[in-house]
Scaffold this motif. Structure first.
Motif, PDB file in Angstrom:
ATOM      1  N   ASP A   1     -26.789  77.759  13.816  1.00  0.00           N
ATOM      2  CA  ASP A   1     -27.524  77.025  12.634  1.00  0.00           C
ATOM      3  C   ASP A   1     -28.305  75.878  13.350  1.00  0.00           C
ATOM      4  O   ASP A   1     -29.270  75.651  12.734  1.00  0.00           O
ATOM      5  N   GLY A   2     -27.805  75.555  14.309  1.00  0.00           N
ATOM      6  CA  GLY A   2     -28.701  74.273  15.021  1.00  0.00           C
ATOM      7  C   GLY A   2     -30.189  74.924  15.552  1.00  0.00           C
ATOM      8  O   GLY A   2     -31.087  74.218  15.455  1.00  0.00           O
ATOM      9  N   TYR A   3     -29.951  76.011  16.168  1.00  0.00           N
ATOM     10  CA  TYR A   3     -31.221  76.647  16.563  1.00  0.00           C
ATOM     11  C   TYR A   3     -32.192  77.151  15.522  1.00  0.00           C
ATOM     12  O   TYR A   3     -33.347  76.795  15.555  1.00  0.00           O
ATOM     13  N   TRP A   4     -31.645  77.495  14.269  1.00  0.00           N
ATOM     14  CA  TRP A   4     -32.333  77.931  13.097  1.00  0.00           C
ATOM     15  C   TRP A   4     -32.912  76.626  12.490  1.00  0.00           C
ATOM     16  O   TRP A   4     -34.114  76.852  11.998  1.00  0.00           O
ATOM     17  N   LEU A   5     -32.272  75.678  12.343  1.00  0.00           N
ATOM     18  CA  LEU A   5     -32.904  74.113  11.995  1.00  0.00           C
ATOM     19  C   LEU A   5     -33.977  73.672  12.851  1.00  0.00           C
ATOM     20  O   LEU A   5     -35.244  73.412  12.230  1.00  0.00           O
ATOM     21  N   ARG A   6     -34.012  73.997  14.083  1.00  0.00           N
ATOM     22  CA  ARG A   6     -34.974  73.561  15.068  1.00  0.00           C
ATOM     23  C   ARG A   6     -36.247  74.556  14.679  1.00  0.00           C
ATOM     24  O   ARG A   6     -37.221  74.015  14.803  1.00  0.00           O
ATOM     25  N   ILE A   7     -35.989  75.762  14.479  1.00  0.00           N
ATOM     26  CA  ILE A   7     -37.039  76.764  14.423  1.00  0.00           C
ATOM     27  C   ILE A   7     -37.845  76.284  12.958  1.00  0.00           C
ATOM     28  O   ILE A   7     -38.900  76.284  12.914  1.00  0.00           O
TER      29      ILE A   7
END
Length: 65
Positions: free
Chosen positions: A10-16
């Motif tokens: 989820d954190g990676y997705w929010l960064r993307i």
């Protein structure tokens, strides 16, 4: 319980998604460049795929077991 397992993703997705505007601009620029210079785009795509394969091999080889 499932939230704890997916928290890193989820954190990676929010960064993307935070960089979404720039991804759209870059993909548009790449599409225009690809229309004008298709052979160069194929060459750069092959180089990129080769680089990703090399990085994957290095990570797999050098990772502690």
């Amino acid at each position: 319980m499932a939230g704890k397992k997916t928290a890193p993703y989820d954190g990676y997705w929010l960064r993307i998604m935070g960089w979404r505007r720039y991804w759209l601009l870059a993909s548009g620029a790449a599409a225009l460049y690809g229309v004008r210079h298709p052979n160069r785009m194929i060459l750069w795509a092959r180089r990129g795929i080769g680089l990703l394969g090399t990085l994957k091999l290095l990570r797999k080889t050098l990772s502690p077991r």
